[in-house]
Scaffold this motif. Structure first.
Motif, mmCIF file in Angstrom:
data_model
loop_
_atom_site.group_PDB
_atom_site.id
_atom_site.type_symbol
_atom_site.label_atom_id
_atom_site.label_comp_id
_atom_site.label_asym_id
_atom_site.label_seq_id
_atom_site.Cartn_x
_atom_site.Cartn_y
_atom_site.Cartn_z
ATOM 1 N N MET B 681 0.766 -1.247 0.000
ATOM 2 C CA MET B 681 0.000 0.000 0.000
ATOM 3 C C MET B 681 0.793 1.291 0.000
ATOM 4 O O MET B 681 0.280 2.312 -0.416
ATOM 5 C CB MET B 681 -0.979 0.003 1.171
ATOM 6 C CG MET B 681 -0.322 -0.036 2.519
ATOM 7 S SD MET B 681 -1.538 -0.089 3.870
ATOM 8 C CE MET B 681 -1.832 -1.845 4.016
ATOM 9 N N GLN B 685 2.503 9.304 -3.897
ATOM 10 C CA GLN B 685 2.149 9.506 -5.304
ATOM 11 C C GLN B 685 2.523 10.913 -5.733
ATOM 12 O O GLN B 685 2.233 11.872 -5.044
ATOM 13 C CB GLN B 685 0.648 9.313 -5.508
ATOM 14 C CG GLN B 685 0.143 7.943 -5.112
ATOM 15 C CD GLN B 685 -1.382 7.876 -5.130
ATOM 16 O OE1 GLN B 685 -2.042 8.494 -5.958
ATOM 17 N NE2 GLN B 685 -1.950 7.133 -4.188
ATOM 18 N N VAL B 692 0.708 13.961 -4.086
ATOM 19 C CA VAL B 692 -0.749 13.967 -4.008
ATOM 20 C C VAL B 692 -1.207 13.605 -2.596
ATOM 21 O O VAL B 692 -2.134 14.197 -2.063
ATOM 22 C CB VAL B 692 -1.333 12.953 -5.010
ATOM 23 C CG1 VAL B 692 -2.834 13.045 -5.030
ATOM 24 C CG2 VAL B 692 -0.756 13.183 -6.389
ATOM 25 N N ASN B 693 -0.536 12.643 -2.006
ATOM 26 C CA ASN B 693 -0.979 12.177 -0.678
ATOM 27 C C ASN B 693 0.070 12.555 0.365
ATOM 28 O O ASN B 693 0.815 11.726 0.847
ATOM 29 C CB ASN B 693 -1.240 10.672 -0.692
ATOM 30 C CG ASN B 693 -0.107 9.872 -1.291
ATOM 31 O OD1 ASN B 693 0.749 10.402 -1.992
ATOM 32 N ND2 ASN B 693 -0.072 8.597 -0.999
ATOM 33 N N LEU B 696 -1.020 11.754 6.474
ATOM 34 C CA LEU B 696 -1.226 10.356 6.878
ATOM 35 C C LEU B 696 -2.674 9.915 6.714
ATOM 36 O O LEU B 696 -2.989 8.745 6.903
ATOM 37 C CB LEU B 696 -0.742 10.135 8.308
ATOM 38 C CG LEU B 696 0.780 10.219 8.468
ATOM 39 C CD1 LEU B 696 1.186 9.896 9.895
ATOM 40 C CD2 LEU B 696 1.483 9.283 7.489
ATOM 41 N N ALA B 697 -3.574 10.839 6.339
ATOM 42 C CA ALA B 697 -4.938 10.423 6.025
ATOM 43 C C ALA B 697 -4.991 9.807 4.634
ATOM 44 O O ALA B 697 -5.912 9.054 4.317
ATOM 45 C CB ALA B 697 -5.888 11.607 6.113
ATOM 46 N N THR B 698 -4.007 10.131 3.795
ATOM 47 C CA THR B 698 -4.038 9.617 2.427
ATOM 48 C C THR B 698 -2.810 8.766 2.090
ATOM 49 O O THR B 698 -2.878 7.925 1.201
ATOM 50 C CB THR B 698 -4.143 10.774 1.412
ATOM 51 O OG1 THR B 698 -3.239 11.805 1.790
ATOM 52 C CG2 THR B 698 -5.552 11.329 1.371
ATOM 53 N N LEU B 700 -1.183 5.831 3.285
ATOM 54 C CA LEU B 700 -1.541 4.818 4.269
ATOM 55 C C LEU B 700 -0.429 3.795 4.411
ATOM 56 O O LEU B 700 0.183 3.373 3.436
ATOM 57 C CB LEU B 700 -2.841 4.123 3.865
ATOM 58 C CG LEU B 700 -4.066 5.043 3.775
ATOM 59 C CD1 LEU B 700 -5.332 4.213 3.617
ATOM 60 C CD2 LEU B 700 -4.194 5.971 4.973
ATOM 61 N N LEU B 701 -0.191 3.428 5.674
ATOM 62 C CA LEU B 701 0.751 2.350 5.953
ATOM 63 C C LEU B 701 0.038 1.356 6.855
ATOM 64 O O LEU B 701 -1.022 1.669 7.391
ATOM 65 C CB LEU B 701 2.044 2.885 6.574
ATOM 66 C CG LEU B 701 1.989 3.636 7.889
ATOM 67 C CD1 LEU B 701 3.358 3.601 8.541
ATOM 68 C CD2 LEU B 701 1.595 5.080 7.653
ATOM 69 N N THR B 703 -1.585 -0.765 9.715
ATOM 70 C CA THR B 703 -1.860 -0.616 11.145
ATOM 71 C C THR B 703 -1.566 -1.965 11.796
ATOM 72 O O THR B 703 -1.261 -2.947 11.111
ATOM 73 C CB THR B 703 -3.333 -0.279 11.412
ATOM 74 O OG1 THR B 703 -4.130 -1.422 11.076
ATOM 75 C CG2 THR B 703 -3.793 0.923 10.603
ATOM 76 N N GLU B 761 -6.146 -2.105 -7.174
ATOM 77 C CA GLU B 761 -6.345 -1.419 -8.456
ATOM 78 C C GLU B 761 -5.364 -1.954 -9.500
ATOM 79 O O GLU B 761 -5.731 -2.172 -10.657
ATOM 80 C CB GLU B 761 -6.155 0.096 -8.278
ATOM 81 C CG GLU B 761 -7.301 0.808 -7.542
ATOM 82 C CD GLU B 761 -7.284 0.605 -6.027
ATOM 83 O OE1 GLU B 761 -6.297 0.027 -5.502
ATOM 84 O OE2 GLU B 761 -8.254 1.016 -5.360
#
Ligand SMILES: Cc1cc2nc3c(=O)[nH]c(=O)nc-3n(C[C@H](O)[C@H](O)[C@H](O)COP(=O)(O)OP(=O)(O)OC[C@H]3O[C@@H](n4cnc5c(N)ncnc54)[C@H](O)[C@@H]3O)c2cc1C
Lengths: 284, 779
Positions: B681, B685, B692-693, B696-698, B700-701, B703, B761
Motif C-alpha cells: 500500500m 504519489q 498527491v498524498n 497520513l490520512a491519504t 496509508l501504511l 496498522t 487497483e
C-alpha cells in the motif's frame, strides 16, 4: 471562540435558536480534523456531550430508536442491534479503529454527511427515519431524503438530529454490509455496500441496496431493487443486479482508488451479496 | 589478557547454528525504555528555551521555475519578525554531503515543489507562518521533467557499471532467455517524530544546534562548511530521535542550517519543528526504481548470464543518490551465482523531491526485481520457486560480480533450507498452483498463496567507506568509577544504548550497569561515523569493546602495582576481571580516578587490509561480509475486491552474531512489516511534480490490524573479520518481504504484479490485461 455546554436538550435547542453560528459538537472526531469542512473554523461550539437524553437504544413500538449521541462502540455492543440489525453492527465495527468507535457518534456520522460515512448506506438499506428537533418542535423525515447534495443535508437552521429510528425488520431478512478500504482499520472507504434482502421460496421478495463513496452522497439503488424484486433468486438475477447497479453509480478517480476499480468491485460485491442472501434463505 | 580469547574459542568451531532461545535471557532492558513508554523522555521539540523564536519556511509551489525576483517586505510581517532569502547567505549556498550542490535556499530557481525559498522567524509558530506572507517571490514557471523517462538520456547524475565474465557468451549458452521490468514506489519514512531542530549561540560564540538526527558529524560538517565557521565553534547535539529509518541522515543537515541562519541573524534561539504535513512535503523518500532484467539459464535452470539495468529517480539534487545507487548495483544479482554479468545503474535528475537514505539503501529495490525475476525464470524452466533458488544459490567460495570470493559464513542455502523446513513451502505452493485452476467461479471465500524470497545485505559501509571514515570511539573513566562509552552513534530505537554497554561488559567481564553511554554531542564524543548502514553493532560496538577492555586493563594494572595492604590484596587484578566483580571494580576505578583523573582510551577503526575495493572498476571486496535471509509469505486474496491480506511471514535471518536477541528480533519484525507496507500500500504519489498524498490520512501504511503473523528464526554464524562478529540487522529484513508477498499473490491468483505497491487497483489492471476481468473469478 466560545463553548456552551448545555445540560438538557431543551437548553441546547434554545442556545441554537438564539445563535445560529453555533456548531454542534458530539464525539468531536470529525470536528477536530483541521481544515475539514466540519468545525475547526467555527465561531462557537455547542457541546452536546452532556445530553444524556440523546444517548441509548430502546424499542418504541416497532421502531428501534437510537439516540444521536450513541457511539459506534455502544451500537456494536447492543443486544437489540445485534439481534435485529447485523449490518449496522458490521458497519459500527469498521468505523476508524476502536479508539474512534468509543467516541464517534451515529448522529455525527450522519450530520457530517461525508459520502464515505460508513453507517450511511446501512441506514438507507434499513429504511431509517430521522428525528430532527428544533426549539420550535420535532419532525421526522425518511433518512433517504436527508442527503441532498455533496455534504448538503436537509437539516434546518437551529435543528439537531436527536434520534435515528429503524423499523423492525421482517423475520427472515438477510442483511449484509461490506466496506472496502486500503487497510483493516483507519481507512476511509473506497466504496461500501449495504443490502437487506428477503428471499421466500426462491423468489426475491424484498431487496434494498445502498452504497457509499460512489457519488456525491450515499445512494439507495432503487432501479436495481425494482429490477430484482419478484424474480427467481439465482445467479442470473445476481448478475442482473450487479449489471444495473454499475449504471447507477458515479465513481471517481482519486487518491484512494480508481473509478474503474470501484465500479468493478462494486459489481462483484453486489453479486456476491445477492447470492449470499439466496443461500441464507435456503438454510432457513 | 585478551577479552576476545573466549569469543575466539567459540568461533573456532564455526558453523551456522540457531540462536538459542535461552539467549533471550541475555536481553537486558534498554535504559530509556521506561521513559519512552511512559512519555517522559524529552524529544527535540520538548525543551523550551528562554527567548526562543520559531522559524517557518517558504516553499516552492512549482516543480521547476526561474525566480525573477524575491523580496522580503517587513511591513507586511508581524512586528519583530525577520525574513531571510538566498541572497542573505554569506557563505556557500550548499549543504555539504558528497558535494555541496544542494541549495540551502533556492537562489535563481526552484527545482522541486516544496524546495525552501525563504525563512522567517517570529515569536510563535503561528506568527512565523503569518510572516511568510511578507515574502514576495515572482516565479517564471519552466517545463518540468518529473519522471525518469523524461529525464533520460541527458540528466544522469551518476552511472555505474559492473562487468563480470562474458555476458554475450553467457546468453549463447542459455536454453531460456527471460526478460522482466520491475518497478517500485516512492516510500515515506513515517518516523513517529517529525524533523525538529533548534539553534542558539552560546556565550563563547559557539553555535549550538540540537535536534533529531542520525549523524551529528554530518550536521557539524555541513554547518561548518556553509557558515564558514571552524568545527570547534559548531557544537551539534543529537536528541533521542523518535525514529529515523534513514530519513534523518541527510535532511537534518539542511534543517540545521535553516535554524542556524535564523539564530545567527536574530541572536536568539530559534526552533523549527515540522508538522507531519510539512515533513512529508519537504523531506526525502525512498528512490522510486525501474529495474530491467535479461537473464539466461540453461535447461536445468542454472544462470548463464544476467544483464541488469537499474534506474533510480534521484529527484532534483544528487544528495546521497550515488551511494544508494552503489549499493543497488552491488546487490543487483541477489544471492545468486552467475558467471557472466553486466550491471548498469543510473541515478537520474527529475524535478521532484530529492530522494535519499531509507532502510536498505537501494538494496530493497533491486532485490524485489531479482527475486521476481527468479520466479519468472522458474516458470519458464518449469521448476518451482524453491528449486530455482537452490540451484543458483551463493555458496562459500563463490565469486560475486565484483570478483569478491565469499567467505565460509555464506549461509544463503541454510536460510533457504530452514525456511522450507519451517513452512513446508514447496508442497503448499504446488497445491495452490493446482487449486487455482479448479476453484469454481462461485466458490465462497478467498484465495490463499505462498511466496518465497532469498536475500542478502552487505555489512557495513560500501567499498572504502569505512577506510575513509576512520571511526573513532572513546572509553573514559568517570568519577563514580563507571566507564563512559563515547561515540557519535545515535540510538533511534534500534538499541545501541544497551548493545554498546553489553559488548563492553562482555569484553571486560563486568556488568552493563558499569557502563554509561554518552549523549551524542560533538563537543564531547569523537566521530564514530554516521548511524547508518547497519554498522553500529558491527563496527562501532567492536571498537567500543576494545576501548573498554583497554581502559579496564589499565585501571586494573595500575591497581596491581599499588597493592600494599592485605585488605587490598584480595582484589587481585586477574580475579577482578574474571569474576564480574562490578562493585570491587568500581571501588578500584574510583581510586584510580582520584589518583590519575579521568583517564581515557581512544580507538580508531581500521578495516582489515584484505578489504580492498576499486571504486573505478567496481572490483574487489565491496563489503567485508554479507548477512543472508529467506522469507516465506502467505497471503489471502479476496476474489471480489482483490484485497490482499498478508497472513504470515516467516523470516529466517543469518546475522552473524546475535548481540541482543529481543532487539534483534524487533528489527526483523519491524523491517518485515515496513516491507509488507511497501509491497501492498505505501506509495507517495507524485503527479506532475506534486505529492498527491502528503498526509497520513491519504498516505496509508499498515496498522497493527494489517500486520501479518511474523515468525523470526535467527541463525548465527559468528564471523571474525571485523568488529563484534555481528553482520548488521537493521536493513536486512527490509529486503525480503516485498518480493515474497507479491509472489504469494501470484501463487494465489495467477496475477504477476511488476510494480509496487501491489494494490487491488493494479491487480485489476492485470486481470483486465489477461482478459479475465469479466469472468466471475479472477483466475
Ligand atoms: C482517525 C479517524 C478515522 C475515521 N474513520 C472513519 C471511518 O472509517 N468511517 C466513517 O464513517 N467515519 C470515520 N471517521 C469520521 C468520524 O469519526 C465519524 O464521521 C463520526 O461518526 C463523527 O461523529 P462525532 O460524534 O465524532 O461527530 P463530531 O465530530 O462531533 O461532529 C461531526 C459533524 O456533525 C455535526 N453534528 C454532530 N452531532 C450532531 C447532531 N446530533 N445534530 C446535528 N449535527 C451534529 C457537527 O456539527 C459536525 O459538523 C474517522 C475519523 C477519524 C478522526
Amino acid at each position: 471562540m466560545h463553548v456552551l455546554r448545555p445540560r438538557s436538550l431543551h437548553a441546547a435547542l434554545e442556545d441554537l435558536a438564539s445563535d445560529a453560528r453555533l456548531r454542534p459538537m458530539a464525539g468531536c472526531t470529525d470536528f477536530m480534523v483541521p481544515g475539514a469542512a466540519t468545525g475547526a473554523d467555527s465561531d462557537g461550539i455547542l457541546d452536546l456531550s452532556l445530553l444524556s437524553e440523546l444517548r441509548g437504544i430502546r424499542w418504541n413500538d416497532d421502531w428501534l430508536e437510537i439516540g444521536a449521541l450513541t457511539t459506534f462502540a455502544e451500537i456494536a455492543a447492543s443486544n437489540f442491534v445485534q439481534e435485529h440489525f447485523s449490518a449496522l453492527v458490521e458497519a459500527a465495527r469498521q468505523v476508524g479503529g476502536w479508539q474512534i468507535q468509543t467516541r464517534a457518534t451515529l448522529g455525527g456520522n450522519i450530520a457530517n454527511a461525508s459520502p464515505a460515512g460508513d453507517s450511511l448506506p446501512v441506514l438507507l438499506a434499513l429504511d431509517a427515519e430521522l428525528e430532527l428537533s428544533a426549539a420550535g418542535g420535532v419532525r421526522r423525515i425518511p433518512y433517504e431524503r436527508f442527503h441532498v447534495g455533496y455534504r448538503e443535508t436537509a437539516l434546518g437552521a437551529g435543528e439537531l438530529i436527536t434520534r435515528i429510528r429503524l423499523p423492525r425488520p421482517a423475520p427472515n431478512v438477510h442483511q449484509s454490509f461490506r466496506k472496502v478500504g486500503t487497510r483493516e482499520a483507519q481507512a476511509i472507504s473506497k466504496l461500501s455496500v449495504a443490502l437487506c434482502a428477503r428471499v421466500d421460496d426462491g423468489i426475491v421478495r424484498d431487496y434494498r441496496l445502498a452504497a457509499g463513496s460512489l457519488g456525491p452522497t450515499p445512494i439507495r439503488l432503487r432501479e436495481v431493487e425494482r429490477a430484482v424484486v419478484g424474480r427467481t433468486a439465482n445467479s442470473e438475477t445476481a448478475d442482473r443486479a450487479a449489471e444495473i447497479a454499475t449504471h447507477q453509480i458515479h465513481p471517481i478517480d482519486d487518491v484512494r482508488s480508481s473509478a474503474s476499480y470501484r465500479r468493478w468491485a462494486f459489481a462483484r460485491i453486489v453479486r456476491r451479496m445477492t447470492l449470499d442472501a439466496y443461500a441464507s434463505s435456503l438454510q432457513g | 589478557m585478551n577479552p576476545r580469547s573466549q569469543t575466539a574459542r567459540a568461533r573456532s568451531d564455526l558453523g551456522t547454528r540457531e540462536s538459542e532461545a535461552a539467549r533471550d535471557d541475555r536481553s537486558p532492558a534498554r535504559p530509556d525504555g521506561f521513559a519512552k513508554a511512559s512519555g517522559s523522555l524529552a524529544y527535540a521539540d520538548d525543551a523550551r528555551l528562554e527567548g526562543m523564536l520559531f522559524g517557518a519556511t517558504l516553499r516552492s509551489p512549482h516543480p521547476h521555475a526561474r525566480i525573477r525576483s524575491a523580496h522580503w517586505r517587513p511591513e507586511r510581517a508581524p512586528a519583530g519578525a525577520i525574513g531571510l532569502l538566498a541572497r542573505d547567505l554569506t557563505g556557500p549556498n550548499g549543504v555539504q554531503l558528497l558535494d555541496d550542490a544542494w541549495p540551502i535556499l533556492a537562489g535563481d530557481g526552484v527545482h522541486h515543489v516544496g524546495e525552501a525559498v525563504g525563512l522567517a522567524a517570529a515569536t510563535s509558530p503561528e506568527a512565523a507562518q503569518a510572516a511568510l506572507a511578507a515574502f514576495e517571490i515572482e516565479y517564471e514557471p519552466l517545463p518540468a521533467r518529473t519522471t525518469p523517462a523524461e529525464a533520460l538520456p541527458s540528466d544522469v547524475f551518476t552511472e555505474l557499471e559492473i562487468l563480470h565474465g562474458d555476458v554475450a557468451h553467457g546468453f549463447t549458452q542459455a536454453a531460456h532467455i527471460v526478460e522482466g521490468t520491475w518497478r517500485t514506489a516512492r516510500q515515506e519514512h513515517v518516523y513517529i517524530e517529525c524533523q525538529s531542530m533548534t539553534a542558539w549561540i552560546d556565550t563563547d560564540d559557539t553555535l549550538v544546534v540540537q535536534g533529531s538526527m542520525q549523524c551529528p558529524y554530518y550536521v557539524q560538517n555541513a554547518l561548518s562548511h556553509a557558515l564558514k565557521r571552524p568545527a570547534q565553534r559548531v557544537r551539534v547535539v543529537a536528541t533521542p530521535p523518535g525514529g529515523g529509518f534513514g530519513g534523518k541522515e541527510d535532511y537534518p543537515s539542511l534543517l540545521a542550517l535553516h535554524v542556524a541562519l535564523l539564530a545567527l541573524a536574530t541572536r536568539h534561539p530559534v526552533r523549527i519543528s515540522y508538522d507531519r504535513h510539512e515533513d512529508m512535503l519537504a523531506t526525502s523518500k525512498r528512490h522510486p526504481s525501474e529495474v530491467h532484467h535479461r537473464s539466461g539459464v540453461d535447461s536445468d535452470g542454472r544462470l548463464t548470464a544476467m544483464d541488469v539495468d537499474i534506474l533510480l529517480d534521484a529527484g532534483a539534487y544528487r544528495t546521497l543518490s550515488p551511494v544508494v545507487l552503489s549499493r543497488a548495483v552491488l546487490h543487483a544479482t541477489g544471492a545468486y551465482r552467475c558467471p557472466n554479468v553486466r550491471i548498469r545503474g543510473r541515478a537520474v535528475r527529475t524535478h521532484t523531491l530529492p530522494n535519499g537514505a531509507f532502510r536498505g539503501f537501494g538494496a530493497p529495490q533491486v532485490l524485489f526485481a531479482v527475486e521476481r525475476q527468479m520466479d519468472r525464470i522458474a516458470r519458464a524452466v518449469g521448476i518451482d520457486p524453491l528449486e530455482i533458488r537452490l540451484r543458483n544459490v551463493l555458496e562459500p567460495g563463490d565469486e560475486l560480480p565484483t570478483g569478491q570470493v565469499l567467505d565460509d559464513s555464506t549461509s544463503a542455502r541454510l536460510c533457504l533450507e530452514r525456511v522450507e523446513r519451517e513452512t513446508d513451502f514447496r508442497r503448499r505452493w504446488r497445491e495452490h498452483e493446482r487449486q487455482r485452476s479448479t476453484i469454481s467461479g462461485d466458490a465462497n471465500g478467498s484465495r490463499k498463496g505462498v511466496g518465497i524470497s532469498l536475500y542478502l545485505h552487505g555489512s557495513g559501509f560500501t567499498g572504502n567507506g569505512e577506510k575513509r571514515l576512520a571511526s573513532t570511539v572513546r572509553a573514559r573513566l568517570r568519577s563514580d568509577g563507571r566507564i563512559e562509552l563515547q561515540t557519535a552513534s545515535v540510538d533511534m530505537g534500534q538499541g545501541s544504548c544497551i548493545v554498546l554497554p553489553m559488548v563492553a561488559a562482555d569484553a571486560c567481564g563486568l556488568h552493563v550497569d558499569d557502563f554509561v553511554v554518552a549523549e551524542p554531542d560533538t563537543s564531547r564524543v569523537p566521530d564514530s561515523g554516521p548511524t547508518v548502514a547497519s554498522r553500529t553493532s558491527m563496527i562501532v560496538a567492536g571498537e567500543v569493546a576494545l576501548a573498554a577492555q583497554e581502559i579496564c586493563g589499565q585501571i586494573v594494572d595500575a591497581w596491581g602495582k599499588r597493592i600494599d595492604s592485605a585488605e587490598e590484596a584480595r582484589l587481585e587484578a586477574g580475579e577482578l576481571l574474571a569474576g564480574s566483580r562490578s562493585e570491587a571494580f568500581r571501588q578500584v576505578a574510583r581510586c584510580h580516578y582520584l589518583e590519575y583523573g579521568a583517564s581515557e582510551v581512544t580507538r580508531v577503526h581500521t578495516p582489515p587490509a584484505w578489504q580492498e575495493f576499486d571504486e573505478e572498476s567496481y572490483r574487489g571486496v565491496a563489503y567485508p561480509t554479507y548477512a543472508f535471509g529467506a522469507d516465506v509469505a502467505e497471503v489471502e486474496v479476496d476474489p471480489d475486491t482483490l484485497q490482499v491480506r498478508p497472513l504470515a511471514v516467516t523470516a529466517v535471518c543469518e546475522v552473524g552474531r546475535v548481540l541482543h536477541p529481543v532487539l534483534c528480533r524487533g528489527q526483523i519484525e519491524g523491517g518485515t512489516l515496513q516491507a509488507v507496507g511497501w509491497a501492498l500500500m505505501e506509495e507517495a504519489q507524485c503527479r506532475e511534480g506534486h505529492l498527491v498524498n502528503d498526509r497520513l490520512a491519504t498516505y496509508l501504511l499498515p496498522t497493527v490490524q494489517d500486520c501479518p503473523e511474523i515468525q523470526v528464526v535467527l541463525l548465527e554464524h559468528p564471523w571474525n573479520g571485523v568488529g563484534t562478529g555481528a553482520k548488521g540487522v537493521g536493513e536486512l529484513p527490509m529486503n525480503g518481504a516485498a518480493p515474497a508477498v507479491v509472489a504469494a499473490i501470484e501463487n494465489a491468483t495467477g496475477l504477476a504484479i511488476a510494480e509496487l505497491p501491489a494494490t487491488p487497483e493494479r491487480l485489476l489492471v492485470e486481470l483486465e490485461r489477461q482478459g479475465l476481468a469479466d469472468r466471475t473469478q479472477p483466475s
